[in-house]
Write an enzyme that holds these catalytic residues in place. Structure first.
Site, PDB file in Angstrom:
ATOM      1  N   ASN A  38       2.073  10.396   2.563  1.00 45.53           N
ATOM      2  CA  ASN A  38       1.976   9.685   1.287  1.00 45.53           C
ATOM      3  C   ASN A  38       0.979  10.456   0.431  1.00 45.53           C
ATOM      4  O   ASN A  38      -0.211  10.174   0.411  1.00 45.53           O
ATOM      5  CB  ASN A  38       1.516   8.249   1.524  1.00 45.53           C
ATOM      6  CG  ASN A  38       1.708   7.380   0.302  1.00 45.53           C
ATOM      7  OD1 ASN A  38       1.828   7.878  -0.816  1.00 45.53           O
ATOM      8  ND2 ASN A  38       1.749   6.074   0.511  1.00 45.53           N
ATOM      9  N   SER A  63       9.647   3.919   5.004  1.00 43.32           N
ATOM     10  CA  SER A  63       8.459   3.206   4.541  1.00 43.32           C
ATOM     11  C   SER A  63       8.842   2.111   3.560  1.00 43.32           C
ATOM     12  O   SER A  63       9.784   2.267   2.774  1.00 43.32           O
ATOM     13  CB  SER A  63       7.498   4.173   3.849  1.00 43.32           C
ATOM     14  OG  SER A  63       6.465   3.472   3.177  1.00 43.32           O
ATOM     15  N   GLN A  82       4.705   1.556  -4.902  1.00 41.75           N
ATOM     16  CA  GLN A  82       3.290   1.477  -4.583  1.00 41.75           C
ATOM     17  C   GLN A  82       2.431   1.822  -5.794  1.00 41.75           C
ATOM     18  O   GLN A  82       1.371   1.248  -6.003  1.00 41.75           O
ATOM     19  CB  GLN A  82       2.948   2.431  -3.434  1.00 41.75           C
ATOM     20  CG  GLN A  82       1.472   2.495  -3.085  1.00 41.75           C
ATOM     21  CD  GLN A  82       1.186   3.500  -1.992  1.00 41.75           C
ATOM     22  OE1 GLN A  82       1.630   3.320  -0.866  1.00 41.75           O
ATOM     23  NE2 GLN A  82       0.475   4.564  -2.329  1.00 41.75           N
ATOM     24  N   TYR A 122       6.687  10.570  -2.706  1.00 37.15           N
ATOM     25  CA  TYR A 122       6.842   9.879  -1.432  1.00 37.15           C
ATOM     26  C   TYR A 122       7.850   8.741  -1.551  1.00 37.15           C
ATOM     27  O   TYR A 122       8.720   8.568  -0.695  1.00 37.15           O
ATOM     28  CB  TYR A 122       5.487   9.348  -0.981  1.00 37.15           C
ATOM     29  CG  TYR A 122       5.475   8.705   0.379  1.00 37.15           C
ATOM     30  CD1 TYR A 122       5.604   9.464   1.530  1.00 37.15           C
ATOM     31  CD2 TYR A 122       5.308   7.325   0.516  1.00 37.15           C
ATOM     32  CE1 TYR A 122       5.577   8.873   2.788  1.00 37.15           C
ATOM     33  CE2 TYR A 122       5.273   6.729   1.759  1.00 37.15           C
ATOM     34  CZ  TYR A 122       5.412   7.503   2.898  1.00 37.15           C
ATOM     35  OH  TYR A 122       5.374   6.910   4.133  1.00 37.15           O
TER      36      TYR A 122
END
Length: 263
Positions: free
Chosen positions: A97, A143, A150, A156
């Protein structure tokens, strides 16, 4: 339960992380089941892990590989073929990440894609002939960032979204060979990297407690051993009719109703 993994050749990418990381934990669990772990990673810790396993009488192999370089991945597959001639399962685990957000350069974004997604494609491509021999299977580590976002990590997030797309695509592509393709979705897992991140925060302990309170099942982080157990079950013959699935191991963090959180 005997998962039937004895003497199965299982390739795990990105598995030379710090002790207790997800990839390293998967390797240890494979060894405990009598499987033959093959570590494909750029970190020299892999040499030590291979030595430790061999000293315990476990057949194992480390192939030092920069997973952002598809030519090195092709060479790694050839090395595995020369030694074992087959692969029973491929676990694409590498993931960083890296914070390649909208302010990052195009080059940084492209590198994130190469490491976090293109490596999965290249590993599957070059390992496929060996997987066909065994009717093996592919397990991709994903993920929750691909599902929830995020912030500040476009590379990522895009990569892991692509990994989910590839998982379903390969399930379709490879069904004619009897090869299964699945993905594990990871959210808040108490890895060494996560612990190190918490320690960098001024209010780290408060931040950690605010996170675990939002995990419905037992208000705690998922442990790498729990992820490893799910991985081994999914690649085993006990999951012989499971393909094209996204299996979330997160204590209900992503999908369960927020009304469960009473505080």
């Amino acid at each position: 339960m005997d998962l039937g993994l004895k003497d199965k050749v299982v390739v795990v990418t990105g598995a030379a992380g710090i002790k207790g990381s997800i990839g390293e934990t998967i390797v240890q669990h494979l060894a405990a089941e009598g499987a033959i772990p093959v570590i494909v990673c750029r970190n020299d810790r892999g040499f030590g892990y291979e030595k430790e396993l061999k000293e315990k009488g476990i057949d194992a192999l480390f192939v030092k590989t920069d997973l952002s370089d598809h030519t090195q991945i092709e060479a790694a597959a050839k090395t595995i073929e020369e030694k074992y001639g087959k692969i029973d399962a491929l676990i694409n685990n590498v993931g960083v990440n890296d914070g390649a957000g909208l302010s990052a350069s195009i080059e940084d974004f492209m590198y994130s894609l190469k490491l976090n997604m293109v490596s999965y494609f290249a590993m599957a491509k070059y390992c496929l002939p060996m997987l066909k021999k065994t009717k093996g299977n592919i397990l991709n580590i994903g993920s929750k960032v691909a599902l929830t976002g995020q912030g500040g990590t476009s590379g990522y997030a895009a990569s892991k979204g692509g990994v989910f797309g590839l998982t379903r695509e390969w399930a379709v592509d490879l069904v004619k060979y009897g090869i299964r393709s699945n993905a594990i979705v990871i959210a808040e897992s108490w890895t060494p990297a996560y612990e190190a991140w918490i320690k960098t925060l001024e209010n780290g302990e408060d931040k950690l407690q605010s996170i675990v309170k939002k995990i419905p099942l037992e208000n705690r982080m998922t442990m790498p051993a729990e992820i490893a157990d799910q991985c081994l079950f999914t690649i085993s013959s006990k999951s012989s009719h499971t393909t094209g699935q996204f299996i979330t191991v997160d204590g209900g963090y992503v999908h369960l109703d927020r009304s469960l959180l009473t505080e």
